[in-house]
Motif scaffolding. Sequence first.
Motif, mmCIF file in Angstrom:
data_model
loop_
_atom_site.group_PDB
_atom_site.id
_atom_site.type_symbol
_atom_site.label_atom_id
_atom_site.label_comp_id
_atom_site.label_asym_id
_atom_site.label_seq_id
_atom_site.Cartn_x
_atom_site.Cartn_y
_atom_site.Cartn_z
ATOM 1 N N PRO A 289 0.826 -1.209 0.000
ATOM 2 C CA PRO A 289 0.000 0.000 0.000
ATOM 3 C C PRO A 289 0.858 1.256 0.000
ATOM 4 O O PRO A 289 1.968 1.281 0.538
ATOM 5 C CB PRO A 289 -0.811 -0.121 1.296
ATOM 6 C CG PRO A 289 -0.784 -1.579 1.625
ATOM 7 C CD PRO A 289 0.555 -2.079 1.165
ATOM 8 N N LEU A 295 0.489 8.555 -2.060
ATOM 9 C CA LEU A 295 -0.887 8.550 -2.547
ATOM 10 C C LEU A 295 -1.229 9.885 -3.228
ATOM 11 O O LEU A 295 -1.925 9.911 -4.252
ATOM 12 C CB LEU A 295 -1.838 8.301 -1.369
ATOM 13 C CG LEU A 295 -3.273 7.894 -1.724
ATOM 14 C CD1 LEU A 295 -3.282 6.640 -2.557
ATOM 15 C CD2 LEU A 295 -4.101 7.700 -0.464
ATOM 16 N N TYR A 365 0.626 -7.674 -3.223
ATOM 17 C CA TYR A 365 0.258 -7.781 -1.806
ATOM 18 C C TYR A 365 -1.027 -8.562 -1.578
ATOM 19 O O TYR A 365 -1.485 -8.700 -0.458
ATOM 20 C CB TYR A 365 0.127 -6.378 -1.204
ATOM 21 C CG TYR A 365 -0.735 -5.432 -2.012
ATOM 22 C CD1 TYR A 365 -2.115 -5.370 -1.819
ATOM 23 C CD2 TYR A 365 -0.159 -4.631 -2.998
ATOM 24 C CE1 TYR A 365 -2.896 -4.520 -2.567
ATOM 25 C CE2 TYR A 365 -0.937 -3.768 -3.751
ATOM 26 C CZ TYR A 365 -2.307 -3.708 -3.539
ATOM 27 O OH TYR A 365 -3.078 -2.878 -4.296
#
Length: 404
Positions: A289, A295, A365
């Motif tokens: 992540p 992000l 992941y």
Amino acid sequence: MVRFWNRFTLLQRFTIASATIAVALAVVLSAATVQAIESFAVKDEAQVAAELVLRTIAPQLRPADFAGTLPRERRALLDALFRAHGVSDRALRIRLWRADRQLLYSNVPEPETLQRAGPDLSMPGLAVFTERRGRLENIAPDVIRFFVPVQVEGNPKPIAAFEILYDLTRLHQQLQHISRTVWTAVPLGFFVLYGSVFVLVRRASQQLLKQQAALIAAHLGTYQSLASAIDAKDSYTGDHSTNVADLAARVGRALKLSPEAVDDVRIGARLHDLGKIGVPDAILMKPGPLDPDELVIMRRHAERGFEILQKAPLSDGVKLAVRHSHERWDGKGYPAGLAGEAIPLIARIVAVVDAYEAMTSDRPYRKALPVKEALERLERDAGSHFDPRVARAFVQLTRKERDI
């Protein structure tokens, strides 16, 4: 109305507009031509009658005839002259007025009160054919009135005038054939001219469309190559953009969009991740992540893709789909925080299909979700994350194709 008009292509708009103008011009020109011919014919008919009276009838009058009402033998002479020269055939009434408005002659019986209450010959409209020009007065649809002044030698002013009420029925009958010819020939001429211009414009338009299509194909090929390069960076996503494009096009058809709109859906879906070309590989291919800073960088790809396509010969729908494919139905998406119907439809379709493709693909992941579970998540998030109508159409389509 504007929205309906914008559905037509440029050539279709030209065809409708030019045809409407051509028809209007044909009607106006035909009507004007017929009116001009009729006006000229009526004036010519009156001119001929006036010349006939001036040259053949007026010279027969003597100075004594203007002293008072003509005696019976002189009236009989005028009657005979008018009949002999054909004036009586079309003249409904012929009167001779003295300058002081006394009636000297009429080819039909007149009431006593009219004999001293004639028209004022000093009025401009009554001195009609002095100098061989005159003014006609319409008494009825097929009747005109005009005056022929009578002069005596040595006096430039008329001392009397013939008032003639002339029947145009026969002339109008003769003009009907000419009118039909004009109403046929003029529109036909406009049709031939319009057809020739239309053929030339259509050929030029087709050539232009071919050039435009070639230009779009060249640009699109470049952008698709970039999208493929982005997909190739990630061995897990592989043909992600291609798969999203194929699925999105099927959803567009299920929503009964037009073929042109479906093409835009396919292109928008194919290029929706184009802006990732500017995202560092370390972020793009990170096996876990993203942190908050990463992000923020990743989310800039939507605006970056839109900027790359700004000058591309693609529809606004495609460009806006690239910019807004990460918006949410509830307004919590990015980059503009649009909600509901404010989000472009193509972007809403891409959002659903992109999410499904991501959920059903392996990631470093996590493993890919089963199709059934991915569809259930789409149903669960419909109305919050996704457009309910689009999500429902995609779920139904996928279940039908996979027999789930």
